[in-house]
Design a protein around this motif. Structure first.
Motif, PDB file in Angstrom:
ATOM      1  N   LEU A  22       0.832  -1.205   0.000  1.00  0.00           N
ATOM      2  CA  LEU A  22       0.000   0.000   0.000  1.00  0.00           C
ATOM      3  C   LEU A  22       0.864   1.251   0.000  1.00  0.00           C
ATOM      4  O   LEU A  22       0.597   2.224  -0.717  1.00  0.00           O
ATOM      5  CB  LEU A  22      -0.937   0.011   1.216  1.00  0.00           C
ATOM      6  N   SER A  58       2.434   1.726  -3.408  1.00  0.00           N
ATOM      7  CA  SER A  58       1.438   2.150  -4.404  1.00  0.00           C
ATOM      8  C   SER A  58       1.084   3.623  -4.247  1.00  0.00           C
ATOM      9  O   SER A  58       1.096   4.388  -5.220  1.00  0.00           O
ATOM     10  CB  SER A  58       0.166   1.298  -4.277  1.00  0.00           C
ATOM     11  N   VAL A  59       0.750   4.032  -3.026  1.00  0.00           N
ATOM     12  CA  VAL A  59       0.310   5.414  -2.806  1.00  0.00           C
ATOM     13  C   VAL A  59       1.468   6.390  -3.016  1.00  0.00           C
ATOM     14  O   VAL A  59       1.307   7.414  -3.698  1.00  0.00           O
ATOM     15  CB  VAL A  59      -0.304   5.573  -1.392  1.00  0.00           C
ATOM     16  N   ALA A 118       4.177   5.946  -4.786  1.00  0.00           N
ATOM     17  CA  ALA A 118       4.557   5.973  -6.202  1.00  0.00           C
ATOM     18  C   ALA A 118       3.573   6.810  -7.005  1.00  0.00           C
ATOM     19  O   ALA A 118       3.982   7.619  -7.853  1.00  0.00           O
ATOM     20  CB  ALA A 118       4.618   4.554  -6.756  1.00  0.00           C
ATOM     21  N   MET A 119       2.282   6.640  -6.746  1.00  0.00           N
ATOM     22  CA  MET A 119       1.291   7.439  -7.478  1.00  0.00           C
ATOM     23  C   MET A 119       1.459   8.925  -7.188  1.00  0.00           C
ATOM     24  O   MET A 119       1.353   9.767  -8.084  1.00  0.00           O
ATOM     25  CB  MET A 119      -0.127   6.995  -7.113  1.00  0.00           C
ATOM     26  N   ILE A 134       4.693  10.106  -8.944  1.00  0.00           N
ATOM     27  CA  ILE A 134       4.489  10.218 -10.397  1.00  0.00           C
ATOM     28  C   ILE A 134       3.633  11.453 -10.713  1.00  0.00           C
ATOM     29  O   ILE A 134       3.903  12.186 -11.660  1.00  0.00           O
ATOM     30  CB  ILE A 134       3.843   8.928 -10.951  1.00  0.00           C
ATOM     31  N   GLY A 165       5.817  14.342 -10.427  1.00  0.00           N
ATOM     32  CA  GLY A 165       6.770  14.307 -11.543  1.00  0.00           C
ATOM     33  C   GLY A 165       6.145  14.777 -12.845  1.00  0.00           C
ATOM     34  O   GLY A 165       6.822  15.337 -13.710  1.00  0.00           O
ATOM     35  N   MET A 166       4.839  14.551 -12.991  1.00  0.00           N
ATOM     36  CA  MET A 166       4.138  14.979 -14.205  1.00  0.00           C
ATOM     37  C   MET A 166       3.629  16.419 -14.064  1.00  0.00           C
ATOM     38  O   MET A 166       2.802  16.855 -14.855  1.00  0.00           O
ATOM     39  CB  MET A 166       2.970  14.030 -14.490  1.00  0.00           C
ATOM     40  N   ALA A 176      -0.244  16.057 -19.792  1.00  0.00           N
ATOM     41  CA  ALA A 176       0.511  15.285 -18.789  1.00  0.00           C
ATOM     42  C   ALA A 176       0.298  15.868 -17.392  1.00  0.00           C
ATOM     43  O   ALA A 176       0.148  15.126 -16.411  1.00  0.00           O
ATOM     44  CB  ALA A 176       1.997  15.278 -19.136  1.00  0.00           C
ATOM     45  N   TYR A 205      -2.988  14.702 -16.148  1.00  0.00           N
ATOM     46  CA  TYR A 205      -2.903  13.320 -15.643  1.00  0.00           C
ATOM     47  C   TYR A 205      -2.245  13.318 -14.261  1.00  0.00           C
ATOM     48  O   TYR A 205      -2.634  12.559 -13.380  1.00  0.00           O
ATOM     49  CB  TYR A 205      -2.076  12.431 -16.575  1.00  0.00           C
ATOM     50  N   PHE A 246      -3.453  11.706 -10.806  1.00  0.00           N
ATOM     51  CA  PHE A 246      -2.655  10.759 -10.016  1.00  0.00           C
ATOM     52  C   PHE A 246      -2.600  11.198  -8.549  1.00  0.00           C
ATOM     53  O   PHE A 246      -2.727  10.372  -7.644  1.00  0.00           O
ATOM     54  CB  PHE A 246      -1.229  10.666 -10.576  1.00  0.00           C
ATOM     55  N   ALA A 300      -6.027  10.625  -6.955  1.00  0.00           N
ATOM     56  CA  ALA A 300      -6.303   9.192  -6.824  1.00  0.00           C
ATOM     57  C   ALA A 300      -5.454   8.577  -5.706  1.00  0.00           C
ATOM     58  O   ALA A 300      -5.937   7.712  -4.961  1.00  0.00           O
ATOM     59  CB  ALA A 300      -6.034   8.490  -8.147  1.00  0.00           C
ATOM     60  N   LEU A 342      -7.159   6.569  -2.692  1.00  0.00           N
ATOM     61  CA  LEU A 342      -6.783   5.170  -2.415  1.00  0.00           C
ATOM     62  C   LEU A 342      -6.259   5.030  -0.991  1.00  0.00           C
ATOM     63  O   LEU A 342      -6.492   4.015  -0.325  1.00  0.00           O
ATOM     64  CB  LEU A 342      -5.735   4.699  -3.424  1.00  0.00           C
TER      65      LEU A 342
END
Lengths: 58, 141
Positions: free
Chosen positions: B51, B54-55, B57-58, B61, B64-65, B110, B113, B117, B120, B124
């Motif tokens: 978990l 996942s969180v 990293a999201m 990212i 990063g975007m 990007a 998005y 991210f 989300a 999550l």
């Protein structure tokens, strides 16, 4: 960092599926199965939506 | 014979099936502040690490975007909803605000998005915190 739309969707699907699998099911086998199911639905949904948009564009 | 049944049903009405414990309160709070922390606190190390990865990293990212981090006083109702999503990441959100990361408007696809991210990741993490609460209560193994 610049990911394409498809790559972004797949990366999103991977992490969201992991969280859904862990939180929505109890045993490890069920968690793995549900995670893979969610991943397939996410990626399948991307392909379906992509084809629908491509057909509309024609 | 009727009396014991009546007493039993009376007791069942008084005692909740899953009594609220200290851990059932602390675990979701820790899980919210530190993604996966609630599960680690409950000794579900594998789930907690997955978990967390996942969180985090999201969220990373998303940053990063060049995704946008929402502020609480955005004014617009959609901005407030974005803030609710973002703040779900707990300490990651506060660090990002302190470091002034994500303080940009979406200038390209990007970045849009990336914003998604970030939201989300927070949502999550809310689900993960609720899961830690259920584990602490004994509803879930």
């Amino acid at each position: 960092m610049s990911l394409s739309h498809f790559t972004s969707a797949v990366v999103f699907a991977v992490f969201a599926s992991i969280v859904f699998g862990i939180t929505q099911r109890n045993s490890m086998i069920e968690q793995v199965k549900y995670g893979l199911y969610c991943f397939a639905l996410f990626v399948g949904g991307v392909f379906v939506a992509g084809w629908v948009m491509a057909l509309i564009r024609r | 014979m009727a009396k014991p049944i009546a007493e039993k049903s009376k007791n069942a009405a008084v005692l909740p099936e899953y009594p609220l414990t200290t851990m059932a309160v602390v675990a979701p709070i820790v899980g919210w502040l530190i993604p996966g922390g609630g599960h680690l606190l409950l000794k579900r190390y594998g789930r907690g690490i997955l978990l967390m990865v996942s969180v985090v990293a999201m969220f990373a990212i998303g940053l990063g975007m060049q995704g946008r981090i929402y502020k609480p006083n955005g004014g617009d109702i959609l901005d407030i909803l974005g803030f609710v999503g973002d703040v779900g990441s707990g300490i990651l959100y506060f660090v990002a605000r302190i470091m002034d990361w994500g303080n940009i408007m979406a200038a390209n696809a990007a970045a849009d998005y990336g914003k998604t991210f970030l939201i989300a990741a927070g949502l999550l993490n809310f689900i993960a915190a609720a899961d830690a609460h259920h584990i602490a209560l004994g509803k879930k193994p």
